[in-house]
Scaffold this active site. Structure first.
Site, PDB file in Angstrom:
ATOM      1  N   GLU A   1     -10.173  -1.360  -4.664  1.00 14.44           N
ATOM      2  CA  GLU A   1      -9.305  -0.906  -5.841  1.00 14.44           C
ATOM      3  C   GLU A   1      -9.627  -0.726  -7.084  1.00 14.44           C
ATOM      4  O   GLU A   1      -9.076   0.042  -7.841  1.00 14.44           O
ATOM      5  CB  GLU A   1      -7.987  -1.437  -5.463  1.00 14.44           C
TER       6      GLU A   1
ATOM      7  N   GLY B   1       0.913  -1.081   0.067  1.00 11.41           N
ATOM      8  CA  GLY B   1      -0.080   0.018   0.090  1.00 11.41           C
ATOM      9  C   GLY B   1       0.655   1.207   0.025  1.00 11.41           C
ATOM     10  O   GLY B   1       1.763   1.294   0.552  1.00 11.41           O
TER      11      GLY B   1
END
Length: 186
Positions: free
Chosen positions: A87, A11
């Site tokens: 996402e 991330g």
């Protein structure tokens, strides 16, 4: 899937401070060959089709420091499904596996969502001024675009990550005029 397989997720934005899934290990990590950038028009989380904002992507070039999460093998299917939903609402990222270096020096393969430079929402290399214009006043399902930038910079600071580009963008947004006018993506 075997119990000795390792599953890692990298991330570089909100996944750093709000992963939204269980993990067995977290480490600072670096991905080479990509950099953190506001390079994707947001028409979902931080903007709309009428008033797009910008969200982070991993643009080609440089290196980026973020967070890596090791996921238990038995939890991987659920975590992976969650990540795809989170996402990929408009499929602006390309799912990839890349080598990352953890803070302790280990190199591991990790799931990474790279920016799709061929996607219509790819903004590319925008000027600092244009980024600030798009971020200022844009609001999507996840809230104001400015909050996303502020959260990012605050969390990068907490992690000890110096990101001059994000600091400069925040200074421009906070010092710039507040407008409600519609802005075209281009």
């Amino acid at each position: 899937m075997s119990d000795d397989e390792e599953y890692w997720v990298f991330g570089y934005g909100s996944l750093m401070w709000r992963p939204g899934f269980d993990f067995v290990e977290r480490s600072s990590a670096t991905l080479h060959g990509r950099r953190r950038a506001f390079c994707i028009y947001s028409v979902h989380h931080r903007g709309t089709y009428e008033r797009p904002g910008l969200v982070l992507g991993l643009a080609p070039g440089g290196a980026v420091r973020g967070a890596a999460y090791r996921i238990a093998p038995q939890a991987w299917p659920e975590v992976y499904a969650y990540l795809l939903e989170r996402e990929q609402p408009t499929e602006t990222y390309v799912e990839a596996r890349r080598a990352i270096r953890l803070a302790d020096g280990r190199r591991v393969e990790s799931l990474v969502f790279l920016s799709d430079t061929g996607h219509p929402q790819w903004a590319g290399a925008l000027s600092l001024e244009r980024q600030a214009e798009l971020i200022t006043g844009a609001v999507g399902l996840s809230g104001p675009n400015e909050d996303y930038l502020r959260d990012l910079v605050a969390h990068l600071r907490e992690e000890g990550v110096g990101d001059r580009a994000m600091e400069a963008l925040l200074a421009k947004v906070e010092g710039g005029p507040k407008t409600g006018r519609a802005l075209s993506p281009g």
